[in-house]
Design a protein around this motif. Structure first.
Motif, PDB file in Angstrom:
ATOM      1  N   ILE A   8      83.090 -37.780 -23.695  1.00 44.98           N
ATOM      2  CA  ILE A   8      84.423 -38.226 -24.120  1.00 44.98           C
ATOM      3  C   ILE A   8      85.400 -37.059 -24.138  1.00 44.98           C
ATOM      4  CG2 ILE A   8      85.730 -39.182 -26.055  1.00 44.98           C
ATOM      5  CD1 ILE A   8      83.181 -40.860 -26.679  1.00 44.98           C
ATOM      6  N   LEU A   9      84.960 -35.900 -24.632  1.00 42.21           N
ATOM      7  CA  LEU A   9      85.820 -34.718 -24.629  1.00 42.21           C
ATOM      8  C   LEU A   9      86.184 -34.320 -23.205  1.00 42.21           C
ATOM      9  CD1 LEU A   9      84.149 -32.531 -27.405  1.00 42.21           C
ATOM     10  CD2 LEU A   9      86.355 -33.710 -27.531  1.00 42.21           C
ATOM     11  N   TYR A  10      85.210 -34.408 -22.311  1.00 44.28           N
ATOM     12  CA  TYR A  10      85.461 -34.064 -20.911  1.00 44.28           C
ATOM     13  C   TYR A  10      86.517 -34.987 -20.302  1.00 44.28           C
ATOM     14  CZ  TYR A  10      84.908 -33.570 -15.919  1.00 44.28           C
ATOM     15  OH  TYR A  10      85.177 -33.382 -14.583  1.00 44.28           O
ATOM     16  N   ILE A  11      86.375 -36.280 -20.518  1.00 50.79           N
ATOM     17  CA  ILE A  11      87.332 -37.241 -19.971  1.00 50.79           C
ATOM     18  C   ILE A  11      88.724 -37.000 -20.536  1.00 50.79           C
ATOM     19  CG2 ILE A  11      87.941 -39.697 -19.896  1.00 50.79           C
ATOM     20  CD1 ILE A  11      84.871 -40.248 -19.894  1.00 50.79           C
ATOM     21  N   MET A  12      88.798 -36.695 -21.823  1.00 48.91           N
ATOM     22  CA  MET A  12      90.097 -36.451 -22.457  1.00 48.91           C
ATOM     23  C   MET A  12      90.793 -35.240 -21.843  1.00 48.91           C
ATOM     24  SD  MET A  12      89.138 -37.202 -26.463  1.00 48.91           S
ATOM     25  CE  MET A  12      90.696 -36.525 -27.054  1.00 48.91           C
ATOM     26  N   GLN A  13      90.065 -34.137 -21.698  1.00 46.78           N
ATOM     27  CA  GLN A  13      90.710 -32.937 -21.177  1.00 46.78           C
ATOM     28  C   GLN A  13      91.064 -33.092 -19.702  1.00 46.78           C
ATOM     29  OE1 GLN A  13      89.487 -30.374 -18.943  1.00 46.78           O
ATOM     30  NE2 GLN A  13      87.693 -31.611 -18.412  1.00 46.78           N
ATOM     31  N   THR A  15      91.906 -35.900 -18.259  1.00 42.51           N
ATOM     32  CA  THR A  15      93.077 -36.781 -18.224  1.00 42.51           C
ATOM     33  C   THR A  15      94.347 -36.013 -18.546  1.00 42.51           C
ATOM     34  OG1 THR A  15      91.691 -38.661 -18.891  1.00 42.51           O
ATOM     35  CG2 THR A  15      94.074 -38.887 -19.170  1.00 42.51           C
ATOM     36  N   ILE A  16      94.273 -35.122 -19.522  1.00 43.75           N
ATOM     37  CA  ILE A  16      95.438 -34.305 -19.894  1.00 43.75           C
ATOM     38  C   ILE A  16      95.771 -33.309 -18.786  1.00 43.75           C
ATOM     39  CG2 ILE A  16      96.273 -32.555 -21.514  1.00 43.75           C
ATOM     40  CD1 ILE A  16      94.543 -33.983 -23.661  1.00 43.75           C
ATOM     41  N   CYS A  47      88.231 -29.860 -12.628  1.00 40.57           N
ATOM     42  CA  CYS A  47      87.325 -30.921 -13.094  1.00 40.57           C
ATOM     43  C   CYS A  47      85.869 -30.573 -12.831  1.00 40.57           C
ATOM     44  CB  CYS A  47      87.680 -32.245 -12.413  1.00 40.57           C
ATOM     45  SG  CYS A  47      89.216 -32.984 -13.007  1.00 40.57           S
ATOM     46  N   LEU A 192      82.065 -44.409 -20.108  1.00 41.49           N
ATOM     47  CA  LEU A 192      82.484 -43.072 -20.500  1.00 41.49           C
ATOM     48  C   LEU A 192      81.374 -42.030 -20.381  1.00 41.49           C
ATOM     49  CD1 LEU A 192      84.461 -44.015 -23.748  1.00 41.49           C
ATOM     50  CD2 LEU A 192      85.370 -43.679 -21.441  1.00 41.49           C
TER      51      LEU A 192
END
Length: 244
Positions: A8-13, A15-16, A47, A192
């Motif tokens: 989840i942290l990976y996807i968030m960063q 995306t930002i 990524c 996710l």
């Protein structure tokens, strides 16, 4: 649970990072196609780099990466294989659905790089227009990447190969370099969770021009599916995973 949190942290960063990279490179990209390519390669590299230390996923490219004007029919399992192929090729030109042109950041950069947008249900007409653009010199030489099954396909799922790849192969008269992958095992189409391991895209032996459409499609499907299955098995995937 820890891998879920990391995912989840990976996807968030990630995306930002997309709009951040897009804005940073925008001044260069507005005036130069090289800037648009540099931005997308930088985002892909980010990524893949963050995937290694944040979720334990290493990205590996195998085989001889083509440098000239070739057709690249690829297995498509997730967004990860798009980034890996794009980052590896010097001047990739993806055939993609037209709807992507209207997505934030990605769409604007795709237009700037002259990616080839195809209307769903109008593939034949779109390929004809693309061929006209190539012959008229409106598109710079590059590696034309097409997903022969037309969409992302999860490991273990059978989807027929579409004839559009054969039409391109026949009309372009270029060498074809197929690509296999196991990326979907680590980075699924939906959900996710990101699995640790080694995601691979493999550039296979070239298929020279001159085959009939039927012979080409049979060879392409057999080689890509066999190689992708071998990569999945190497990663530890089993048919039981397809049911989960």
């Amino acid at each position: 649970m820890l891998q879920w949190i990391r995912s989840i942290l990976y996807i968030m960063q990630a995306t930002i990072a997309m709009p951040v990279v897009g804005l940073l490179y925008a001044p260069w990209a507005m005036f130069s196609k090289r800037g648009a390519y540099a931005a997308c390669k930088a985002y892909s590299a980010w990524c893949m780099w963050t995937a290694r230390w944040l979720i334990g996923l290493r990205c590996e490219v195998r085989g001889e990466v083509p440098q000239g004007a070739v057709l690249v029919p690829a297995k498509h399992q997730s967004f990860l294989d798009i980034m890996m192929i794009f980052h590896a090729l010097p001047r990739a030109k993806f055939i993609m659905k037209r709807e992507i042109l209207w997505t934030p950041v990605i769409g604007q950069y795709a237009k700037r790089m002259q990616m080839i947008a195809v209307d769903r249900g109008k593939r034949g007409k779109a390929i004809t227009k693309m061929m006209a653009d190539v012959k008229a010199g409106e598109l710079e030489p590059g590696q034309i990447v097409i997903y022969s099954q037309g969409t992302r396909v999860a490991p273990g799922i059978s989807v027929p190969y579409k004839v559009g790849t054969a039409v391109l192969y026949d009309q372009l008269g270029q060498t074809c370099v197929p690509v296999a992958t196991n990326a979907g095992y680590f980075w699924p189409r939906r959900g996710l969770y990101r699995r640790p391991g080694v995601a691979v895209v493999e550039f296979l032996a070239p298929i020279e021009p001159g085959l009939s459409k039927d012979a080409f499609m049979k060879r392409l499907e057999a080689e890509v599916e066999t190689a992708s299955d071998a990569l999945l098995a190497e990663a530890g995937w089993t048919h039981a995973d397809a049911k989960n």
